[in-house]
Design an enzyme around this catalytic site. Structure first.
Site, PDB file in Angstrom:
ATOM      1  CE  LYS A  83     -48.103  57.483 -23.486  1.00 42.51           C
ATOM      2  NZ  LYS A  83     -47.358  56.599 -23.142  1.00 42.51           N
TER       3      LYS A  83
HETATM    4  C1  E4P Z   1     -44.632  57.012 -21.585  1.00 46.02           C
HETATM    5  O1  E4P Z   1     -45.521  57.908 -21.832  1.00 46.02           O
HETATM    6  C2  E4P Z   1     -43.622  56.706 -22.439  1.00 46.02           C
HETATM    7  O2  E4P Z   1     -44.327  55.912 -23.365  1.00 46.02           O
HETATM    8  C3  E4P Z   1     -42.443  56.014 -21.750  1.00 46.02           C
HETATM    9  O3  E4P Z   1     -42.157  56.805 -20.718  1.00 46.02           O
HETATM   10  C4  E4P Z   1     -41.391  55.566 -22.890  1.00 46.02           C
HETATM   11  O4  E4P Z   1     -40.257  55.224 -22.148  1.00 46.02           O
HETATM   12  P1  E4P Z   1     -39.146  54.616 -22.708  1.00 46.02           P
HETATM   13  O5  E4P Z   1     -38.332  55.386 -23.838  1.00 46.02           O
HETATM   14  O6  E4P Z   1     -38.197  54.342 -21.546  1.00 46.02           O
HETATM   15  O7  E4P Z   1     -39.651  53.067 -23.516  1.00 46.02           O
END
Ligand code: E4P
EC number: 2.2.1.2
Length: 216
Positions: A83
Site C-alpha cells: 500500500k
Molecule cells: C483501508 O484500506 C483504509 O486504510 C481504511 O479503510 C481507512 O478507514 P478509516 O477511514 O475508517 O480509517
C-alpha cells in the site's frame, strides 16, 4: 463484488475467513498500531489465515524509501500487496514496483483524478476513502460511481477497493455501481449478516416446532 476485511486483528480475520465471505485483507499503520504487535509478525500471521491479497502499507514518504520497504514486505509472502500513499513520490514508487512485478494498492484516494493517475502509474488496486469524504460533507459513494465509470470507459484493469467503509449501506451502494471490492471493518461485516426479520423468523420456527413436538 469481492469483500476484503479491513483490520489487522487476526481473531477477526479468522472469524470472517471461516464464514467464507472474504478473499483478502487490508491493513494500514493505524490498524497495525492498534494491535500493539510487531508489524512483520502480524502481516505474516495474516498470510497464513487468508489465501488472497493482503495489503501492508509503507511509511516512507520518498519513493526510494517506499521501494525499499516494498521489496522487504513482498518477501514476506507472494500475496502481499504494497500500500502506497497517493502522492507524486508514491506514483514514482508504483511505477518502479509494478515493473518489478510487485503489486501495489494506492491509498488515500479522494478524487477521480487521483484514481486515474494511480491506474496510469500501474497500481493493481486503488482505494478511494468513502467514509472520510462523508465525514467532511462530501459524497463518498459518488466518488465510487465516478471512478467505476471512468475505469469502465477505458477498460482499465486496476481494481477499485471501496475503503473507509462505515456502515452496511456503503457496501451495497458501492456494489450497485460495480465497484470491484469493498474492504469492510469486522463490525460492518457482522452488521451485514443481521436482519431483524431473520431473527424473528428463527424464533417463530423454533416456537412452532416445539409446540408441534409437545402436542404429539
Ligand atoms: C483501508 O484500506 C483504509 O486504510 C481504511 O479503510 C481507512 O478507514 P478509516 O477511514 O475508517 O480509517
Amino acid at each position: 463484488m469481492k469483500l476484503f476485511i479491513d483490520t489487522a486483528n487476526v481473531d477477526e480475520i479468522r472469524i470472517a475467513n471461516d464464514m467464507g465471505v472474504i478473499c483478502g485483507v487490508t491493513t494500514n499503520p493505524s490498524l497495525i498500531a492498534k494491535e500493539g504487535r510487531v508489524f512483520e509478525e502480524v502481516v505474516r500471521e495474516i498470510t497464513h489465515i487468508v489465501d488472497g491479497p493482503i495489503s501492508a502499507e509503507v511509511i516512507s514518504l520518498d519513493s526510494e524509501g517506499m521501494i525499499r520497504e516494498a521489496v522487504e514486505l513482498s518477501k514476506i509472502h507472494k500475496n502481499i500487496v504494497v500500500k502506497v500513499p497517493m502522492t507524486d513520490e508514491g506514483l514514482k514508487a508504483v511505477k518502479v514496483l509494478s515493473n518489478e512485478g510487485i503489486k501495489t494498492n494506492v491509498t488515500l484516494v479522494f478524487s477521480a483524478g487521483q484514481a486515474l493517475l494511480a491506474a496510469k502509474a500501474g497500481a493493481a488496486y486503488v482505494s478511494p476513502f468513502v467514509g472520510r469524504l462523508d465525514d467532511i460533507n462530501n459524497d463518498g459513494i459518488k466518488l465510487i460511481e465516478e471512478i467505476t465509470n471512468i475505469f469502465m470507459n477505458y477498460d482499465i484493469d486496476t481494481e477499485i477497493i471501496a475503503a473507509s467503509i462505515r456502515h452496511p449501506m456503503h457496501v451495497t451502494e458501492a456494489a450497485k455501481y460495480g465497484c470491484h471490492i469493498a474492504t469492510v471493518p469486522f463490525k460492518v461485516l457482522m452488521q451485514l449478516t443481521k436482519h431483524p426479520l431473520t431473527d424473528k423468523g428463527i424464533e417463530q420456527f423454533l416456537k412452532d416446532w416445539e409446540n408441534s413436538v409437545n402436542n404429539r
